[in-house]
Design a protein around this motif. Structure first.
Motif, PDB file in Angstrom:
ATOM      1  N   GLU A   1      36.111 -29.741  62.600  1.00  0.00           N
ATOM      2  CA  GLU A   1      36.360 -28.375  61.803  1.00  0.00           C
ATOM      3  C   GLU A   1      36.795 -28.856  60.479  1.00  0.00           C
ATOM      4  N   PHE A   2      37.553 -29.953  60.512  1.00  0.00           N
ATOM      5  CA  PHE A   2      37.877 -30.536  58.938  1.00  0.00           C
ATOM      6  C   PHE A   2      36.802 -31.195  58.513  1.00  0.00           C
ATOM      7  N   GLN A   3      35.898 -31.984  59.204  1.00  0.00           N
ATOM      8  CA  GLN A   3      34.960 -32.587  58.785  1.00  0.00           C
ATOM      9  C   GLN A   3      33.801 -31.723  58.091  1.00  0.00           C
ATOM     10  N   GLN A   4      33.739 -30.623  58.825  1.00  0.00           N
ATOM     11  CA  GLN A   4      32.797 -29.478  58.569  1.00  0.00           C
ATOM     12  C   GLN A   4      32.950 -29.015  57.279  1.00  0.00           C
ATOM     13  N   ALA A   5      34.363 -28.524  56.912  1.00  0.00           N
ATOM     14  CA  ALA A   5      34.772 -28.382  55.681  1.00  0.00           C
ATOM     15  C   ALA A   5      34.663 -29.373  54.477  1.00  0.00           C
ATOM     16  N   LEU A   6      34.570 -30.437  54.875  1.00  0.00           N
ATOM     17  CA  LEU A   6      34.349 -31.573  53.920  1.00  0.00           C
ATOM     18  C   LEU A   6      32.928 -31.547  53.560  1.00  0.00           C
ATOM     19  N   LYS A   7      31.987 -31.380  54.500  1.00  0.00           N
ATOM     20  CA  LYS A   7      30.436 -31.286  54.227  1.00  0.00           C
ATOM     21  C   LYS A   7      30.200 -30.050  53.445  1.00  0.00           C
ATOM     22  N   ASP A   8      30.930 -28.902  53.784  1.00  0.00           N
ATOM     23  CA  ASP A   8      30.652 -27.756  52.996  1.00  0.00           C
ATOM     24  C   ASP A   8      30.884 -27.938  51.482  1.00  0.00           C
ATOM     25  N   GLU A   9      32.035 -28.503  51.275  1.00  0.00           N
ATOM     26  CA  GLU A   9      32.415 -28.941  49.938  1.00  0.00           C
ATOM     27  C   GLU A   9      31.738 -29.644  49.182  1.00  0.00           C
ATOM     28  N   LEU A  10      31.336 -30.876  49.882  1.00  0.00           N
ATOM     29  CA  LEU A  10      30.358 -31.823  49.349  1.00  0.00           C
ATOM     30  C   LEU A  10      29.069 -31.187  48.582  1.00  0.00           C
ATOM     31  N   GLY A  11      28.383 -30.128  49.401  1.00  0.00           N
ATOM     32  CA  GLY A  11      27.388 -29.401  49.236  1.00  0.00           C
ATOM     33  C   GLY A  11      27.618 -28.633  47.752  1.00  0.00           C
ATOM     34  N   GLU A  12      28.867 -28.042  47.662  1.00  0.00           N
ATOM     35  CA  GLU A  12      29.202 -27.503  46.666  1.00  0.00           C
ATOM     36  C   GLU A  12      29.559 -28.117  45.252  1.00  0.00           C
ATOM     37  N   ARG A  13      30.153 -29.370  45.608  1.00  0.00           N
ATOM     38  CA  ARG A  13      30.277 -30.377  44.663  1.00  0.00           C
ATOM     39  C   ARG A  13      29.091 -30.832  43.927  1.00  0.00           C
ATOM     40  N   LEU A  14      27.970 -31.015  44.597  1.00  0.00           N
ATOM     41  CA  LEU A  14      26.672 -31.542  44.071  1.00  0.00           C
ATOM     42  C   LEU A  14      25.675 -30.480  43.582  1.00  0.00           C
ATOM     43  N   SER A  15      26.175 -29.127  43.535  1.00  0.00           N
ATOM     44  CA  SER A  15      25.303 -28.045  43.267  1.00  0.00           C
ATOM     45  C   SER A  15      24.841 -28.010  41.732  1.00  0.00           C
ATOM     46  N   SER A  16      23.772 -27.882  41.486  1.00  0.00           N
ATOM     47  CA  SER A  16      23.199 -28.008  39.997  1.00  0.00           C
ATOM     48  C   SER A  16      22.953 -26.593  39.748  1.00  0.00           C
ATOM     49  N   PRO A  17      22.789 -26.138  38.404  1.00  0.00           N
ATOM     50  CA  PRO A  17      22.273 -24.741  37.985  1.00  0.00           C
ATOM     51  C   PRO A  17      21.215 -24.211  38.681  1.00  0.00           C
ATOM     52  N   LEU A  18      20.395 -25.351  39.099  1.00  0.00           N
ATOM     53  CA  LEU A  18      19.207 -24.661  39.655  1.00  0.00           C
ATOM     54  C   LEU A  18      19.452 -24.174  41.220  1.00  0.00           C
ATOM     55  N   ASP A  19      20.374 -25.007  41.863  1.00  0.00           N
ATOM     56  CA  ASP A  19      20.620 -24.724  43.388  1.00  0.00           C
ATOM     57  C   ASP A  19      21.567 -23.369  42.952  1.00  0.00           C
ATOM     58  N   MET A  20      22.283 -22.985  42.135  1.00  0.00           N
ATOM     59  CA  MET A  20      22.982 -21.800  42.015  1.00  0.00           C
ATOM     60  C   MET A  20      22.396 -20.515  41.350  1.00  0.00           C
ATOM     61  N   TYR A  21      20.810 -20.922  41.104  1.00  0.00           N
ATOM     62  CA  TYR A  21      20.176 -19.755  40.377  1.00  0.00           C
ATOM     63  C   TYR A  21      20.320 -18.492  41.258  1.00  0.00           C
ATOM     64  N   ALA A  22      19.547 -18.834  42.403  1.00  0.00           N
ATOM     65  CA  ALA A  22      19.278 -17.585  43.544  1.00  0.00           C
ATOM     66  C   ALA A  22      20.666 -16.868  43.734  1.00  0.00           C
ATOM     67  N   LYS A  23      21.746 -17.604  43.916  1.00  0.00           N
ATOM     68  CA  LYS A  23      23.021 -17.098  44.276  1.00  0.00           C
ATOM     69  C   LYS A  23      23.654 -16.252  43.280  1.00  0.00           C
ATOM     70  N   THR A  24      23.345 -16.516  42.070  1.00  0.00           N
ATOM     71  CA  THR A  24      24.024 -15.871  41.050  1.00  0.00           C
ATOM     72  C   THR A  24      23.118 -14.579  40.417  1.00  0.00           C
ATOM     73  N   ALA A  25      22.046 -14.701  40.593  1.00  0.00           N
ATOM     74  CA  ALA A  25      21.187 -13.556  40.191  1.00  0.00           C
ATOM     75  C   ALA A  25      21.459 -12.197  40.071  1.00  0.00           C
ATOM     76  N   GLY A  26      21.302 -11.611  38.993  1.00  0.00           N
ATOM     77  CA  GLY A  26      21.785 -10.042  39.053  1.00  0.00           C
ATOM     78  C   GLY A  26      20.891  -9.145  40.099  1.00  0.00           C
ATOM     79  N   ARG A  27      21.854  -8.298  40.501  1.00  0.00           N
ATOM     80  CA  ARG A  27      21.032  -7.213  41.511  1.00  0.00           C
ATOM     81  C   ARG A  27      20.761  -6.004  40.704  1.00  0.00           C
ATOM     82  N   VAL A  28      19.898  -5.142  41.172  1.00  0.00           N
ATOM     83  CA  VAL A  28      19.572  -4.006  40.430  1.00  0.00           C
ATOM     84  C   VAL A  28      21.037  -3.209  40.475  1.00  0.00           C
ATOM     85  N   GLY A  29      21.313  -2.698  38.977  1.00  0.00           N
ATOM     86  CA  GLY A  29      22.368  -2.050  38.653  1.00  0.00           C
ATOM     87  C   GLY A  29      23.644  -2.691  38.348  1.00  0.00           C
TER      88      GLY A  29
END
Length: 283
Positions: A69-97
Motif C-alpha cells: 500500500e505504501f508503494q502504491q501511494a508512491l506510484k500514485d504520487e509519481l504520476g501526479e508529480r509528472l503531470s503536465s498541463p495536457l494531462d490535467m486538461y480533461a480533469k480541470t475542464a469546466g462543466r456546464v454551469g
C-alpha cells in the motif's frame, strides 16, 4: 491532487518522533524520493542500514497497511508529480454551469489553507532567521514561471535588508552569481512540478560551495529538496490545467510577515531612505 497527505510530507512529520533506525529510513527515502521507496523492502533496509522490520514499522506509523500500500501511494504520487498541463486538461475542464470564478474560489481557498496550515513552523522560523541576518547575502532564483516569485521575494527583501539580489534566467548571469558564493551566502530557490534542470543545477552548485539553501516547492518536492537545508512546500491546486502559484505566493507573503516580525523597527530607516530615493529618481 488527491486528498491524501503526500508521503514525503508524512516522512518529514515522522522524523521528529521516529526511532534512530526509523530516522535512517526516512533519510534514505528523502535522499532519493520517491524512487527509493519503490525498491523491495530488503533493498531499502540495506540502503538505510537497518532491518526489514524497522522499515515496516515506519510504514505502519505513516498510516499504511503494509509495504504494497505504501508503494502504491508512491506510484500514485509519481504520476501526479509528472503531470503536465495536457494531462490535467480533461480533469480541470469546466462543466456546464460551473463558472471559473466559483472553481477559483474553491481551489485557491483550499490551496492556501492547506499550504499555510501544513507549513512547518520550525522550517519557516529557520528560513526567517537566515533572511534576517543582514551579514548574509541573499540570492533568489526561480524558473520560467516561479521566477516571478523569486523576483517578488527579492523585491521585499531589498527594502528590508541589504545585500539581496535576484538571478534571472540565463547561463551567464547564473554563472556570475555563483562565482563568489560561500558559506555566508543564502540562496532561495523556487522549483515546482515539471522541475527545471537549470534551477536544480544552480542550487546544487551553490550548495557545493557551502551556501545555506532554502527551497520553495510543491508537495511532491523538487529533486533539489535533497540538497536543501530548509524546504517549504505549497499546494499547486488550480482551477485550470496549469499549476497555480497562488498558495506559494501566500507562503512567501507569510515568510515576509514573519521576517518583519523578527526585524521589528530595525528596517524603518531603510524603508524611509528607500522612499526618499524612489522619489528622487522619479523626478
Amino acid at each position: 491532487m488527491s486528498g491524501r497527505t503526500p508521503v514525503v510530507e508524512l516522512l518529514r512529520q515522522q522524523q521528529g518522533t521516529a526511532t534512530a533506525g526509523e530516522r535512517k529510513v526516512c533519510r534514505s527515502l528523502l535522499a532519493d524520493y520517491p524512487l527509493a521507496g519503490l525498491e523491495p523492502v530488503a533493498r531499502l533496509a540495506a540502503r538505510a542500514g537497518v532491518s526489514a522490520p524497522t522499515v515496516l514499522r515506519l510504514v505502519g506509523k505513516l498510516g499504511f497497511v503494509g509495504y504494497p500500500e505504501f508503494q502504491q501511494a508512491l506510484k500514485d504520487e509519481l504520476g501526479e508529480r509528472l503531470s503536465s498541463p495536457l494531462d490535467m486538461y480533461a480533469k480541470t475542464a469546466g462543466r456546464v454551469g460551473d463558472h471559473a470564478l466559483d472553481r477559483s474560489v474553491e481551489a485557491f481557498t483550499q490551496g492556501i489553507r492547506s499550504s499555510l496550515g501544513a507549513a512547518p513552523a520550525a522550517e519557516v522560523d529557520a528560513a526567517v532567521a537566515l533572511l534576517a541576518d543582514a551579514r548574509r547575502p541573499v540570492t533568489t532564483i526561480g524558473g520560467r514561471f516561479s521566477g516571478i516569485l523569486a523576483q517578488y521575494l527579492a523585491g521585499h527583501l531589498r527594502e528590508l535588508r541589504p545585500r539581496t539580489s535576484h538571478v534571472p534566467d540565463g547561463g551567464g548571469d547564473r554563472a556570475a552569481a555563483l562565482l563568489d558564493m560561500g558559506r555566508r551566502d543564502v540562496v532561495v530557490a523556487f522549483d515546482y512540478r515539471r522541475y527545471e534542470k537549470a534551477t536544480i543545477r544552480f542550487g546544487d552548485l551553490a550548495k557545493e560551495q557551502g551556501v545555506a539553501l532554502i527551497l520553495f516547492t510543491d508537495p511532491w518536492l523538487s529533486p533539489l529538496a535533497s540538497s536543501a537545508d530548509i524546504v517549504l512546500p505549497a499546494s499547486v491546486q488550480a482551477p485550470s490545467p496549469f499549476d497555480s502559484l497562488v498558495p506559494a505566493l501566500a507562503l512567501v507573503e507569510a515568510v515576509v510577515a514573519a521576517l518583519v516580525d523578527e526585524l521589528g523597527d530595525e528596517p524603518r530607516k531603510r524603508l524611509a531612505r528607500y522612499d526618499d530615493l524612489a522619489e528622487d529618481v522619479a523626478e
